[in-house]
Design a protein around this motif. Structure first.
Motif, PDB file in Angstrom:
ATOM      1  N   ARG A 119       0.829  -1.209   0.000  1.00  0.00           N
ATOM      2  CA  ARG A 119       0.000   0.000   0.000  1.00  0.00           C
ATOM      3  C   ARG A 119       0.862   1.258   0.000  1.00  0.00           C
ATOM      4  N   ARG A 120       1.928   1.247   0.757  1.00  0.00           N
ATOM      5  CA  ARG A 120       2.815   2.413   0.784  1.00  0.00           C
ATOM      6  C   ARG A 120       3.492   2.616  -0.567  1.00  0.00           C
ATOM      7  N   ALA A 121       3.873   1.525  -1.220  1.00  0.00           N
ATOM      8  CA  ALA A 121       4.508   1.629  -2.534  1.00  0.00           C
ATOM      9  C   ALA A 121       3.540   2.223  -3.545  1.00  0.00           C
ATOM     10  N   THR A 122       2.276   1.817  -3.479  1.00  0.00           N
ATOM     11  CA  THR A 122       1.266   2.364  -4.385  1.00  0.00           C
ATOM     12  C   THR A 122       1.089   3.855  -4.141  1.00  0.00           C
ATOM     13  N   TRP A 123       1.021   4.245  -2.875  1.00  0.00           N
ATOM     14  CA  TRP A 123       0.845   5.650  -2.526  1.00  0.00           C
ATOM     15  C   TRP A 123       2.024   6.480  -3.024  1.00  0.00           C
TER      16      TRP A 123
ATOM     17  N   ARG B  26       4.088   5.693  -5.456  1.00  0.00           N
ATOM     18  CA  ARG B  26       4.103   5.683  -6.919  1.00  0.00           C
ATOM     19  C   ARG B  26       3.155   6.744  -7.469  1.00  0.00           C
ATOM     20  N   LYS B  27       1.970   6.849  -6.872  1.00  0.00           N
ATOM     21  CA  LYS B  27       1.011   7.861  -7.309  1.00  0.00           C
ATOM     22  C   LYS B  27       1.571   9.266  -7.090  1.00  0.00           C
ATOM     23  N   ALA B  28       2.231   9.477  -5.964  1.00  0.00           N
ATOM     24  CA  ALA B  28       2.813  10.786  -5.674  1.00  0.00           C
ATOM     25  C   ALA B  28       3.919  11.116  -6.669  1.00  0.00           C
ATOM     26  N   ARG B  29       4.728  10.120  -7.022  1.00  0.00           N
ATOM     27  CA  ARG B  29       5.818  10.343  -7.975  1.00  0.00           C
ATOM     28  C   ARG B  29       5.271  10.695  -9.355  1.00  0.00           C
ATOM     29  N   VAL B  30       4.208  10.022  -9.782  1.00  0.00           N
ATOM     30  CA  VAL B  30       3.603  10.308 -11.086  1.00  0.00           C
ATOM     31  C   VAL B  30       3.051  11.724 -11.113  1.00  0.00           C
ATOM     32  N   GLN B  31       2.386  12.140 -10.038  1.00  0.00           N
ATOM     33  CA  GLN B  31       1.847  13.494  -9.975  1.00  0.00           C
ATOM     34  C   GLN B  31       2.963  14.534  -9.994  1.00  0.00           C
ATOM     35  N   ALA B  32       4.066  14.250  -9.319  1.00  0.00           N
ATOM     36  CA  ALA B  32       5.192  15.180  -9.313  1.00  0.00           C
ATOM     37  C   ALA B  32       5.791  15.308 -10.707  1.00  0.00           C
ATOM     38  N   GLU B  33       5.901  14.186 -11.420  1.00  0.00           N
ATOM     39  CA  GLU B  33       6.432  14.225 -12.782  1.00  0.00           C
ATOM     40  C   GLU B  33       5.516  15.025 -13.703  1.00  0.00           C
ATOM     41  N   LYS B  34       4.202  14.854 -13.550  1.00  0.00           N
ATOM     42  CA  LYS B  34       3.251  15.602 -14.373  1.00  0.00           C
ATOM     43  C   LYS B  34       3.339  17.097 -14.085  1.00  0.00           C
ATOM     44  N   ALA B  35       3.455  17.448 -12.812  1.00  0.00           N
ATOM     45  CA  ALA B  35       3.547  18.860 -12.442  1.00  0.00           C
ATOM     46  C   ALA B  35       4.826  19.480 -12.994  1.00  0.00           C
ATOM     47  N   LEU B  36       5.923  18.742 -12.937  1.00  0.00           N
ATOM     48  CA  LEU B  36       7.186  19.243 -13.465  1.00  0.00           C
ATOM     49  C   LEU B  36       7.110  19.420 -14.977  1.00  0.00           C
ATOM     50  N   ALA B  37       6.509  18.460 -15.663  1.00  0.00           N
ATOM     51  CA  ALA B  37       6.373  18.555 -17.115  1.00  0.00           C
ATOM     52  C   ALA B  37       5.494  19.742 -17.498  1.00  0.00           C
ATOM     53  N   LEU B  38       4.422  19.967 -16.751  1.00  0.00           N
ATOM     54  CA  LEU B  38       3.541  21.098 -17.030  1.00  0.00           C
ATOM     55  C   LEU B  38       4.272  22.417 -16.797  1.00  0.00           C
ATOM     56  N   GLY B  39       5.025  22.493 -15.717  1.00  0.00           N
ATOM     57  CA  GLY B  39       5.792  23.703 -15.439  1.00  0.00           C
ATOM     58  C   GLY B  39       6.818  23.990 -16.515  1.00  0.00           C
TER      59      GLY B  39
END
Length: 61
Positions: free
Chosen positions: A16-20, A22-35
């Protein structure tokens, strides 16, 4: 009579922690790409009102 709940196993907890994380890492990558796309001017799917922001900055000075 009420029964105590079983303890969650360490493997399930880690999963469960790994899933959480992983989701946070994907969101961070998306935010960085958008920026990056906004700063480079290559954004197509995001509205960013640059003219209004520049006018407000000039009005304050």
């Amino acid at each position: 009579m009420a029964q105590p709940k079983k303890k969650t196993s360490n493997a399930k907890r880690d999963q469960r922690r790994a899933t959480w994380k992983r989701k946070a890492r994907v969101q961070a990558e998306k935010a960085l790409a958008l920026g990056k796309s906004i700063l480079s001017g290559n954004n197509t799917g995001f509205y960013y009102p640059q003219l209004e922001a520049e006018e407000e900055e000039q009005a304050e000075e």
